[in-house]
Write a protein that holds these residues in place. Structure first.
Motif, PDB file in Angstrom:
ATOM      1  N   ALA A  63      -0.209   3.032   2.387  1.00  0.00           N
ATOM      2  CA  ALA A  63       0.452   4.332   2.199  1.00  0.00           C
ATOM      3  C   ALA A  63      -0.325   5.182   1.189  1.00  0.00           C
ATOM      4  O   ALA A  63      -0.366   6.418   1.308  1.00  0.00           O
ATOM      5  CB  ALA A  63       1.881   4.129   1.713  1.00  0.00           C
ATOM      6  N   GLY A  64      -0.935   4.546   0.211  1.00  0.00           N
ATOM      7  CA  GLY A  64      -1.743   5.265  -0.763  1.00  0.00           C
ATOM      8  C   GLY A  64      -3.010   5.816  -0.147  1.00  0.00           C
ATOM      9  O   GLY A  64      -3.406   6.952  -0.422  1.00  0.00           O
ATOM     10  N   TYR A  65      -3.644   5.009   0.714  1.00  0.00           N
ATOM     11  CA  TYR A  65      -4.837   5.499   1.396  1.00  0.00           C
ATOM     12  C   TYR A  65      -4.483   6.684   2.295  1.00  0.00           C
ATOM     13  O   TYR A  65      -5.259   7.631   2.421  1.00  0.00           O
ATOM     14  CB  TYR A  65      -5.472   4.382   2.229  1.00  0.00           C
ATOM     15  CG  TYR A  65      -5.956   3.201   1.402  1.00  0.00           C
ATOM     16  CD1 TYR A  65      -6.843   3.386   0.349  1.00  0.00           C
ATOM     17  CD2 TYR A  65      -5.521   1.909   1.686  1.00  0.00           C
ATOM     18  CE1 TYR A  65      -7.287   2.306  -0.408  1.00  0.00           C
ATOM     19  CE2 TYR A  65      -5.953   0.830   0.934  1.00  0.00           C
ATOM     20  CZ  TYR A  65      -6.835   1.027  -0.108  1.00  0.00           C
ATOM     21  OH  TYR A  65      -7.267  -0.034  -0.857  1.00  0.00           O
ATOM     22  N   GLU A  66      -3.320   6.627   2.908  1.00  0.00           N
ATOM     23  CA  GLU A  66      -2.884   7.732   3.764  1.00  0.00           C
ATOM     24  C   GLU A  66      -2.653   8.993   2.927  1.00  0.00           C
ATOM     25  O   GLU A  66      -3.033  10.103   3.328  1.00  0.00           O
ATOM     26  CB  GLU A  66      -1.595   7.351   4.501  1.00  0.00           C
ATOM     27  CG  GLU A  66      -1.122   8.419   5.480  1.00  0.00           C
ATOM     28  CD  GLU A  66       0.103   7.974   6.268  1.00  0.00           C
ATOM     29  OE1 GLU A  66       0.717   8.831   6.928  1.00  0.00           O
ATOM     30  OE2 GLU A  66       0.442   6.772   6.218  1.00  0.00           O
ATOM     31  N   PHE A  67      -2.036   8.826   1.752  1.00  0.00           N
ATOM     32  CA  PHE A  67      -1.807   9.952   0.848  1.00  0.00           C
ATOM     33  C   PHE A  67      -3.131  10.598   0.455  1.00  0.00           C
ATOM     34  O   PHE A  67      -3.251  11.825   0.387  1.00  0.00           O
ATOM     35  CB  PHE A  67      -1.065   9.460  -0.397  1.00  0.00           C
ATOM     36  CG  PHE A  67      -0.862  10.494  -1.479  1.00  0.00           C
ATOM     37  CD1 PHE A  67       0.152  11.437  -1.377  1.00  0.00           C
ATOM     38  CD2 PHE A  67      -1.676  10.528  -2.608  1.00  0.00           C
ATOM     39  CE1 PHE A  67       0.356  12.388  -2.376  1.00  0.00           C
ATOM     40  CE2 PHE A  67      -1.478  11.462  -3.612  1.00  0.00           C
ATOM     41  CZ  PHE A  67      -0.457  12.397  -3.489  1.00  0.00           C
ATOM     42  N   LEU A  68      -4.136   9.754   0.230  1.00  0.00           N
ATOM     43  CA  LEU A  68      -5.432  10.246  -0.203  1.00  0.00           C
ATOM     44  C   LEU A  68      -6.250  10.864   0.920  1.00  0.00           C
ATOM     45  O   LEU A  68      -6.903  11.891   0.731  1.00  0.00           O
ATOM     46  CB  LEU A  68      -6.248   9.111  -0.832  1.00  0.00           C
ATOM     47  CG  LEU A  68      -5.981   8.754  -2.284  1.00  0.00           C
ATOM     48  CD1 LEU A  68      -6.718   7.483  -2.661  1.00  0.00           C
ATOM     49  CD2 LEU A  68      -6.417   9.894  -3.203  1.00  0.00           C
ATOM     50  N   PHE A  69      -6.216  10.250   2.080  1.00  0.00           N
ATOM     51  CA  PHE A  69      -7.220  10.592   3.085  1.00  0.00           C
ATOM     52  C   PHE A  69      -6.672  11.158   4.397  1.00  0.00           C
ATOM     53  O   PHE A  69      -7.454  11.549   5.260  1.00  0.00           O
ATOM     54  CB  PHE A  69      -8.091   9.368   3.382  1.00  0.00           C
ATOM     55  CG  PHE A  69      -8.843   8.883   2.181  1.00  0.00           C
ATOM     56  CD1 PHE A  69      -9.708   9.728   1.490  1.00  0.00           C
ATOM     57  CD2 PHE A  69      -8.677   7.600   1.706  1.00  0.00           C
ATOM     58  CE1 PHE A  69     -10.390   9.301   0.370  1.00  0.00           C
ATOM     59  CE2 PHE A  69      -9.365   7.154   0.582  1.00  0.00           C
ATOM     60  CZ  PHE A  69     -10.219   8.004  -0.078  1.00  0.00           C
ATOM     61  N   ALA A 100      -6.747  -3.318  -2.612  1.00  0.00           N
ATOM     62  CA  ALA A 100      -6.780  -3.237  -1.145  1.00  0.00           C
ATOM     63  C   ALA A 100      -5.929  -4.317  -0.487  1.00  0.00           C
ATOM     64  O   ALA A 100      -5.464  -4.136   0.651  1.00  0.00           O
ATOM     65  CB  ALA A 100      -8.215  -3.332  -0.650  1.00  0.00           C
ATOM     66  N   PHE A 101      -5.695  -5.425  -1.175  1.00  0.00           N
ATOM     67  CA  PHE A 101      -4.923  -6.532  -0.598  1.00  0.00           C
ATOM     68  C   PHE A 101      -3.443  -6.479  -0.988  1.00  0.00           C
ATOM     69  O   PHE A 101      -2.681  -7.387  -0.632  1.00  0.00           O
ATOM     70  CB  PHE A 101      -5.531  -7.872  -1.035  1.00  0.00           C
ATOM     71  CG  PHE A 101      -6.855  -8.160  -0.383  1.00  0.00           C
ATOM     72  CD1 PHE A 101      -6.905  -8.704   0.892  1.00  0.00           C
ATOM     73  CD2 PHE A 101      -8.041  -7.862  -1.037  1.00  0.00           C
ATOM     74  CE1 PHE A 101      -8.132  -8.967   1.500  1.00  0.00           C
ATOM     75  CE2 PHE A 101      -9.261  -8.114  -0.437  1.00  0.00           C
ATOM     76  CZ  PHE A 101      -9.320  -8.658   0.838  1.00  0.00           C
ATOM     77  N   LEU A 102      -3.032  -5.441  -1.705  1.00  0.00           N
ATOM     78  CA  LEU A 102      -1.617  -5.314  -2.058  1.00  0.00           C
ATOM     79  C   LEU A 102      -0.814  -4.827  -0.856  1.00  0.00           C
ATOM     80  O   LEU A 102      -1.212  -3.875  -0.187  1.00  0.00           O
ATOM     81  CB  LEU A 102      -1.439  -4.317  -3.210  1.00  0.00           C
ATOM     82  CG  LEU A 102      -1.965  -4.730  -4.587  1.00  0.00           C
ATOM     83  CD1 LEU A 102      -1.841  -3.549  -5.559  1.00  0.00           C
ATOM     84  CD2 LEU A 102      -1.209  -5.937  -5.120  1.00  0.00           C
ATOM     85  N   PRO A 103       0.321  -5.462  -0.557  1.00  0.00           N
ATOM     86  CA  PRO A 103       1.182  -4.970   0.524  1.00  0.00           C
ATOM     87  C   PRO A 103       1.644  -3.541   0.225  1.00  0.00           C
ATOM     88  O   PRO A 103       2.081  -3.241  -0.891  1.00  0.00           O
ATOM     89  CB  PRO A 103       2.369  -5.945   0.498  1.00  0.00           C
ATOM     90  CG  PRO A 103       1.852  -7.176  -0.170  1.00  0.00           C
ATOM     91  CD  PRO A 103       0.850  -6.693  -1.179  1.00  0.00           C
ATOM     92  N   GLY A 104       1.509  -2.674   1.179  1.00  0.00           N
ATOM     93  CA  GLY A 104       1.938  -1.291   1.003  1.00  0.00           C
ATOM     94  C   GLY A 104       0.863  -0.361   0.491  1.00  0.00           C
ATOM     95  O   GLY A 104       1.097   0.845   0.355  1.00  0.00           O
ATOM     96  N   VAL A 145      -0.290   2.554  -6.860  1.00  0.00           N
ATOM     97  CA  VAL A 145       0.972   3.231  -7.144  1.00  0.00           C
ATOM     98  C   VAL A 145       1.904   3.166  -5.930  1.00  0.00           C
ATOM     99  O   VAL A 145       3.096   2.862  -6.057  1.00  0.00           O
ATOM    100  CB  VAL A 145       0.701   4.696  -7.551  1.00  0.00           C
ATOM    101  CG1 VAL A 145       1.996   5.501  -7.568  1.00  0.00           C
ATOM    102  CG2 VAL A 145       0.028   4.756  -8.927  1.00  0.00           C
ATOM    103  N   PHE A 146       1.367   3.431  -4.753  1.00  0.00           N
ATOM    104  CA  PHE A 146       2.185   3.418  -3.542  1.00  0.00           C
ATOM    105  C   PHE A 146       2.635   2.004  -3.172  1.00  0.00           C
ATOM    106  O   PHE A 146       3.707   1.821  -2.593  1.00  0.00           O
ATOM    107  CB  PHE A 146       1.425   4.056  -2.382  1.00  0.00           C
ATOM    108  CG  PHE A 146       1.581   5.548  -2.318  1.00  0.00           C
ATOM    109  CD1 PHE A 146       2.549   6.137  -1.509  1.00  0.00           C
ATOM    110  CD2 PHE A 146       0.774   6.374  -3.082  1.00  0.00           C
ATOM    111  CE1 PHE A 146       2.696   7.508  -1.456  1.00  0.00           C
ATOM    112  CE2 PHE A 146       0.912   7.751  -3.036  1.00  0.00           C
ATOM    113  CZ  PHE A 146       1.879   8.330  -2.224  1.00  0.00           C
ATOM    114  N   ALA A 147       1.809   1.014  -3.488  1.00  0.00           N
ATOM    115  CA  ALA A 147       2.157  -0.366  -3.155  1.00  0.00           C
ATOM    116  C   ALA A 147       3.444  -0.795  -3.844  1.00  0.00           C
ATOM    117  O   ALA A 147       4.176  -1.658  -3.333  1.00  0.00           O
ATOM    118  CB  ALA A 147       1.010  -1.302  -3.535  1.00  0.00           C
TER     119      ALA A 147
END
Length: 440
Positions: A200-206, A193-197, A276-278
């Motif tokens: 975008a992964g959360y957006e892909f998922l949700f 959760a603290f990784l920059p970027g 992965v997205f980060a």
């Protein structure tokens, strides 16, 4: 032919639930669910997925647990006794189908557990994060006989635990491994959760794409994911249910199994896809996600070796607990249907598993083998178990057996949902799998 004397039992409801969760939480949660959620509408995909989990948990999971407990036997014995009541003598032949399906998928799964074990050790030594090319590293491990020693070691660990018995082996190990799995993935989820970027992964998922709910295949993939994730095959859950006492509340246990399995899938998604997205990598499904993409993530992440260790240890726990359940069906059949000792039964299944597994280590046979078993035998086994429980044994039997030990007996809605909705959905999974290919 069947032996119910001195039959082993679960020592606690908690242990039984964790063992069932251990059987359900596996590669489907880790390398398929995150990707399928993202490409099938994100949050929109979760609506049919959760719906099918509720339906299958309320019907199929309860049915398989109850069938095993009712006859104090795995599928072969339970089917045989069910048909004997109707004056038919071929129940054991039909019951052999889910046994073959369970041991078939276990044999292939054991090869993958060997890969996971090698990646776990490679994470500890630093080989995973120091390899120049993750694809080549995985290719070496998954190539012909590239991990045979690790494959054998994985079988030794699995059958070593099983040799201790259901309560002293399988239950105790699941009581440790499954809480550890959840804890380790929570730690990973917080770090990611603290990784920059990662956003975008959360957006892909949700981020919901509601239009995909209008496409039939979105619902088909949600059904397949829910069905296979809950480990329904008319085999392992029936065998585990056979070790239950009549004081246990099966509907409540089924609810916890469905809930915890769903939480495990969501945790895997919240770790893998944002990570992965980060690092601007492509999300993929199947082995490449776990064995190629995630090692690339760990290489780029500060403290990557530590998090690589945490990840693969957690995945190893999920793999071993699933493998124990899959092999237990065949072991239970030899032990209790054919009256063989547990050690003898384990040795026979272990040798069979190793010999066939060695063949699968050669070339590209593994994928074809797993597709054959998962498309044809697994759904067919689940369908046969549901047919035997709801149709062969009848409505009153199904209600009575599922309600034993429950504070709130099940009513006619359970029968309707089981006989028509669950059996219909299972038939659908079987037929679509044949004509379309794997959906889970």
């Amino acid at each position: 032919m069947m032996n119910e004397i001195n039959r082993d039992q679960w020592k606690s409801k908690f242990g039984f639930i964790l063992a069932c969760v251990g059987s359900a939480v596996g590669m489907g949660n880790i390398w398929l669910f995150p990707y399928k959620t993202g490409i099938n509408g994100g949050a929109a995909f979760l609506i049919p997925y959760f719906l099918f989990v509720i339906i299958i948990g309320y019907t199929g999971v309860i049915e398989e647990m109850s069938l095993g407990r009712a006859y104090k036997s795995g599928p072969m014995g339970a089917f045989s006794k069910s048909f004997n009541k109707k004056g038919k003598k071929y129940g054991h032949i039909i019951g052999l189908i889910p046994v073959i399906g369970s041991v078939g998928i276990a044999i292939g799964y054991a090869v993958v557990v060997g890969w996971i074990l090698r990646f776990t050790v490679g994470s500890i030594t630093g080989a995973v994060t120091s390899s120049a090319n993750s694809g080549e590293y995985f290719g070496m491990i998954a190539g012909p006989y590239g991990s045979l020693v690790w494959h054998i070691l994985g079988l030794v660990i699995t059958f070593g635990v099983m040799a201790l018995g259901v309560s002293s082996g399988i239950e105790k190990v699941n009581k440790f491994m499954m809480p550890a799995f959840f804890l380790l993935f929570i730690i990973l989820g917080i770090r990611v959760a603290f990784l920059p970027g990662a956003s975008a992964g959360y957006e892909f998922l949700f981020k919901p794409d509601w239009s995909l709910l209008l496409k039939p295949m979105t619902w088909v993939f949600a059904l397949g994911q829910a069905f296979f994730s809950l480990s329904l095959a008319g085999s392992g859950t029936v065998a585990y249910g056979s070790y239950l006492s009549e004081k246990e509340d099966i509907p409540q246990s089924a609810k916890f199994v469905a809930l915890l399995d769903t939480i495990a899938a969501m945790l895997a998604a919240l770790v893998i896809i944002p990570a992965v997205f980060a690092f601007n990598l492509e999300p993929t499904a199947g082995p490449p996600l776990m064995f190629i993409t995630m090692p690339e993530v760990f290489k780029s992440m500060p403290g990557g070796q530590l998090f690589s260790i945490i990840f693969f240890v957690a995945v190893l726990f999920a793999g071993v607990t699933s493998l124990m359940n899959l092999f237990e069906t065949a072991v239970e059949t030899l032990e209790n249907y054919f009256n063989k000792s547990r050690i003898f039964s384990i040795v026979v299944i272990a040798v069979l598993g190793l010999l066939v597994g060695i063949v699968l280590e050669d070339g590209d046979k593994l994928g074809d083998w797993m597709d054959m078993v998962s498309i044809y035998l697994i759904p067919l086994g689940a369908l046969l178990a549901a047919w035997v429980f709801f149709w062969i044994n009848g409505d009153q039997f199904a209600k009575d057996q599922a309600s034993i030990g429950s504070s709130k007996p099940l009513g006619d809605s359970f029968i309707f949902m089981g006989k028509y909705i669950f059996c219909g959905l299972t038939l659908l999974v079987f037929l679509i799998g044949i004509f379309y290919g794997s959906i889970g």
